[in-house]
Design a protein around this motif. Structure first.
Motif, PDB file in Angstrom:
ATOM      1  N   GLN A   9      53.011  26.658  70.595  1.00  0.00           N
ATOM      2  CA  GLN A   9      54.356  26.344  70.122  1.00  0.00           C
ATOM      3  C   GLN A   9      54.376  25.192  69.133  1.00  0.00           C
ATOM      4  O   GLN A   9      55.282  25.094  68.306  1.00  0.00           O
ATOM      5  N   THR A  10      53.407  24.295  69.219  1.00  0.00           N
ATOM      6  CA  THR A  10      53.480  23.074  68.415  1.00  0.00           C
ATOM      7  C   THR A  10      52.267  22.832  67.527  1.00  0.00           C
ATOM      8  O   THR A  10      52.396  22.183  66.493  1.00  0.00           O
ATOM      9  N   ASP A  11      51.090  23.309  67.906  1.00  0.00           N
ATOM     10  CA  ASP A  11      49.885  22.968  67.158  1.00  0.00           C
ATOM     11  C   ASP A  11      49.705  23.867  65.938  1.00  0.00           C
ATOM     12  O   ASP A  11      50.156  25.008  65.907  1.00  0.00           O
ATOM     13  N   GLY A  12      49.005  23.335  64.945  1.00  0.00           N
ATOM     14  CA  GLY A  12      48.881  24.018  63.669  1.00  0.00           C
ATOM     15  C   GLY A  12      47.853  25.133  63.682  1.00  0.00           C
ATOM     16  O   GLY A  12      46.897  25.130  64.457  1.00  0.00           O
ATOM     17  N   MET A  13      48.055  26.093  62.795  1.00  0.00           N
ATOM     18  CA  MET A  13      47.140  27.217  62.620  1.00  0.00           C
ATOM     19  C   MET A  13      46.636  27.228  61.186  1.00  0.00           C
ATOM     20  O   MET A  13      47.422  27.132  60.240  1.00  0.00           O
ATOM     21  N   ILE A  14      45.325  27.344  61.027  1.00  0.00           N
ATOM     22  CA  ILE A  14      44.710  27.541  59.725  1.00  0.00           C
ATOM     23  C   ILE A  14      44.266  28.992  59.645  1.00  0.00           C
ATOM     24  O   ILE A  14      43.420  29.435  60.431  1.00  0.00           O
ATOM     25  N   GLY A  15      44.822  29.728  58.711  1.00  0.00           N
ATOM     26  CA  GLY A  15      44.436  31.115  58.520  1.00  0.00           C
ATOM     27  C   GLY A  15      43.611  31.273  57.256  1.00  0.00           C
ATOM     28  O   GLY A  15      44.003  30.810  56.181  1.00  0.00           O
ATOM     29  N   LEU A  16      42.461  31.905  57.365  1.00  0.00           N
ATOM     30  CA  LEU A  16      41.615  32.214  56.223  1.00  0.00           C
ATOM     31  C   LEU A  16      41.581  33.725  56.029  1.00  0.00           C
ATOM     32  O   LEU A  16      41.463  34.477  56.996  1.00  0.00           O
ATOM     33  N   HIS A  52      59.935  27.970  69.614  1.00  0.00           N
ATOM     34  CA  HIS A  52      59.460  27.377  70.858  1.00  0.00           C
ATOM     35  C   HIS A  52      59.943  28.194  72.052  1.00  0.00           C
ATOM     36  O   HIS A  52      59.161  28.500  72.968  1.00  0.00           O
ATOM     37  N   LEU A  53      61.219  28.555  72.046  1.00  0.00           N
ATOM     38  CA  LEU A  53      61.771  29.326  73.158  1.00  0.00           C
ATOM     39  C   LEU A  53      61.113  30.704  73.247  1.00  0.00           C
ATOM     40  O   LEU A  53      60.713  31.152  74.330  1.00  0.00           O
ATOM     41  N   ALA A 112      62.175  20.789  80.830  1.00  0.00           N
ATOM     42  CA  ALA A 112      62.014  19.383  80.461  1.00  0.00           C
ATOM     43  C   ALA A 112      61.189  19.234  79.187  1.00  0.00           C
ATOM     44  O   ALA A 112      61.475  18.355  78.358  1.00  0.00           O
ATOM     45  N   GLY A 113      60.187  20.079  79.001  1.00  0.00           N
ATOM     46  CA  GLY A 113      59.380  20.013  77.796  1.00  0.00           C
ATOM     47  C   GLY A 113      60.182  20.357  76.556  1.00  0.00           C
ATOM     48  O   GLY A 113      60.025  19.725  75.499  1.00  0.00           O
ATOM     49  N   TYR A 114      61.046  21.350  76.676  1.00  0.00           N
ATOM     50  CA  TYR A 114      61.928  21.710  75.562  1.00  0.00           C
ATOM     51  C   TYR A 114      62.871  20.559  75.261  1.00  0.00           C
ATOM     52  O   TYR A 114      63.080  20.176  74.095  1.00  0.00           O
ATOM     53  N   GLY A 128      65.578  17.262  72.282  1.00  0.00           N
ATOM     54  CA  GLY A 128      66.703  16.411  72.632  1.00  0.00           C
ATOM     55  C   GLY A 128      67.928  17.155  73.104  1.00  0.00           C
ATOM     56  O   GLY A 128      69.040  16.614  73.079  1.00  0.00           O
ATOM     57  N   ALA A 129      67.775  18.389  73.526  1.00  0.00           N
ATOM     58  CA  ALA A 129      68.894  19.193  74.011  1.00  0.00           C
ATOM     59  C   ALA A 129      68.361  20.243  74.967  1.00  0.00           C
ATOM     60  O   ALA A 129      67.159  20.542  74.988  1.00  0.00           O
ATOM     61  N   SER A 130      69.263  20.813  75.750  1.00  0.00           N
ATOM     62  CA  SER A 130      68.880  21.856  76.690  1.00  0.00           C
ATOM     63  C   SER A 130      68.821  23.203  75.975  1.00  0.00           C
ATOM     64  O   SER A 130      69.646  23.479  75.098  1.00  0.00           O
ATOM     65  N   PRO A 131      67.886  24.077  76.354  1.00  0.00           N
ATOM     66  CA  PRO A 131      67.887  25.423  75.766  1.00  0.00           C
ATOM     67  C   PRO A 131      69.167  26.183  76.092  1.00  0.00           C
ATOM     68  O   PRO A 131      69.596  27.036  75.311  1.00  0.00           O
ATOM     69  N   PHE A 132      69.785  25.861  77.204  1.00  0.00           N
ATOM     70  CA  PHE A 132      71.029  26.537  77.575  1.00  0.00           C
ATOM     71  C   PHE A 132      72.174  26.100  76.675  1.00  0.00           C
ATOM     72  O   PHE A 132      73.105  26.862  76.428  1.00  0.00           O
ATOM     73  N   ALA A 133      72.101  24.857  76.165  1.00  0.00           N
ATOM     74  CA  ALA A 133      73.106  24.401  75.205  1.00  0.00           C
ATOM     75  C   ALA A 133      72.833  24.959  73.818  1.00  0.00           C
ATOM     76  O   ALA A 133      73.763  25.264  73.063  1.00  0.00           O
ATOM     77  N   ASP A 134      71.551  25.113  73.464  1.00  0.00           N
ATOM     78  CA  ASP A 134      71.192  25.626  72.142  1.00  0.00           C
ATOM     79  C   ASP A 134      71.384  27.139  72.036  1.00  0.00           C
ATOM     80  O   ASP A 134      71.719  27.649  70.956  1.00  0.00           O
ATOM     81  N   PHE A 135      71.174  27.846  73.138  1.00  0.00           N
ATOM     82  CA  PHE A 135      71.233  29.310  73.106  1.00  0.00           C
ATOM     83  C   PHE A 135      72.081  29.859  74.257  1.00  0.00           C
ATOM     84  O   PHE A 135      71.617  30.681  75.055  1.00  0.00           O
TER      85      PHE A 135
END
Length: 445
Positions: free
Chosen positions: A301-308, A363-364, A377-379, A384-391
């Protein structure tokens, strides 16, 4: 479709968000890779190298791949991959430590390459990108026809920890129906060679929903796969997509086909659970006694991807980028030829910017579609907001449809068994209006 009606269960396989059909050419001047990666965390990157060659194209395949590599095309492609890797590694810079946590070779069929060409691919990953292939999980895709002893031995020696083979069906009539001609004896021989390497993880891909497939024939394939005690099994629903072999000869999907696939999915899921496997996602099942291989610190969800490679994607926190995309063989050949002639890989040419709202959706999506679910809690810590508030609308609808697990531990947002079964209907429900519009406007080629 009314708000109360469930979406069809097989709308789209959501393996990444935003979908590549939402990518577009980036405005001139295209952003430099050095600028894109300057402020990105680089301590747990993932490397993906794409090899766009196959010995045959299956009827269901819409992946970015072509049949064969004539006129030393594989050599020219690896030359371009080397140039791209050099440019990417330079763009990552030396100011911050660069560390790769995972690596994968996919396609296409990476083992279409000869053993010598595979060795060069490993050298590019190690010497150009700085990946220690023997120290990180390395997954490689293969096929029955290309899983030869010399190729497999080379991959094992260079550090492969997972070999994934696309069998699709052990029933020869079903393989033919999926436009994947193969002999079961050849499949079994390839599986034996893979086991002989001692590579820790064998994954077998199977497909359900093939024309003429029954619960009995599906069980036959499942049991044939289980005989090899694979550490992982992936069960894929068959899709009929535009510009593919089956897309040209098969009728459009209908409710009856949806029910067939759901029935076979549930049968396969229950069969694997009864034989010592745990469900990781709608598609992925892992043997419960298999040793874990993945790193503790990598998060998709957060780490970068390098595609070749010309079919690979790269992810920064702000931009997902790749090269042009096609399904039609003539278009794919044109794109591959253009890639092999590219001299300057220092800029991102095609992609989609990811704003804060899209980052929340991604992320969700990538958390919820895993059987283990998402810690709320990780979300909240990240956004800074709840997934239930965002969606509220989307999650409220999933709850009304019985797709959220009411018995999940406090603080864990998790799909129910039926929610997982409907992952390919649920996932697209979380796409943003702008991504939906871009996907709808995409013209397949």
């Amino acid at each position: 479709m009314s708000d109360s009606a469930a979406p069809r269960p097989y709308r789209s396989y959501v393996y990444a968000y935003p979908h590549k059909t939402a990518y577009r050419p980036l405005p001139d001047p295209a952003p430099s890779l050095a600028a894109l990666w300057r402020a990105e965390p680089k301590d747990a990157l993932s490397l993906y190298a794409h090899i766009p060659f196959c010995e045959v194209r299956c009827g269901f395949c819409n992946l970015f791949t072509r049949i064969g590599a004539p006129d030393e095309l594989a050599t020219r492609y690896l030359d371009a991959l080397d140039r791209q890797a050099t440019a990417v590694r330079e763009a990552l810079g030396d100011r911050d430590p660069v560390r790769f946590a995972t690596a994968a070779f996919g396609g296409g069929t990476p083992t279409f390459l000869t053993a010598g060409e595979l060795e060069r691919l490993c050298d590019i990953a190690e010497k150009r990108m700085g990946v220690d292939l023997r120290a990180v999980p390395l997954s490689v895709e293969t096929s029955p026809a290309t899983a030869t002893a010399d190729r497999l031995a080379l991959l094992a020696e260079r550090g492969a920890t997972r070999l994934s083979i696309g069998v699709q069906s052990f029933v020869e009539a079903e393989a033919r129906a999926a436009v994947r001609p193969q002999r079961r004896a050849d499949v079994e021989s390839a599986l034996g060679r893979i086991r002989d390497t001692g590579v820790p993880v064998l994954n077998i891909d199977l497909i359900y929903g093939i024309d003429g497939q029954t619960e009995e024939s599906w069980r036959s394939s499942l049991d044939a796969a289980l005989a090899w005690r694979p550490e992982e099994l992936y069960l894929y629903p068959l899709y009929v997509r535009p510009l593919t072999g089956l897309g040209r000869i098969s009728p459009a999907a209908d409710r009856e086909w949806d029910e067939q696939r759901l029935r076979l999915y549930r049968y396969g899921r229950d069969h694997l659970l009864a034989h010592g496997y745990e469900q990781v996602s709608m598609r992925m099942f892992r043997r419960t006694d298999a040793a874990p291989l993945g790193p503790d610190d990598y998060a998709c969800q957060t780490d970068g991807m390098i595609g070749l490679g010309c079919g690979a994607r790269s992810y920064t926190s702000d931009l997902h980028y790749s090269f042009d995309y096609a399904v039609d063989m003539r278009e794919i050949r044109t794109i591959i030829d253009a890639y092999t002639e590219t001299a300057d890989f220092s800029r991102a040419e095609v992609g989609r910017w990811v704003d804060a709202g899209e980052a929340r959706r991604r992320h969700l999506l990538q958390s919820l579609l895993q059987a283990e679910g998402m810690p709320v809690a990780g979300y909240e810590e990240r956004f800074g907001a709840s997934p239930f508030a965002d969606f509220p609308v989307e999650l409220g609808r999933f709850e009304a449809l019985g797709w959220l697990d009411e018995e999940a531990p406090a603080g864990l947002l998790r799909l129910s068994a039926e929610g997982l079964a409907h992952s390919d209907g649920l996932g697209p429900e979380l796409f943003s209006p702008s991504v939906r519009a871009a996907m709808a406007a995409y013209e397949p080629k």
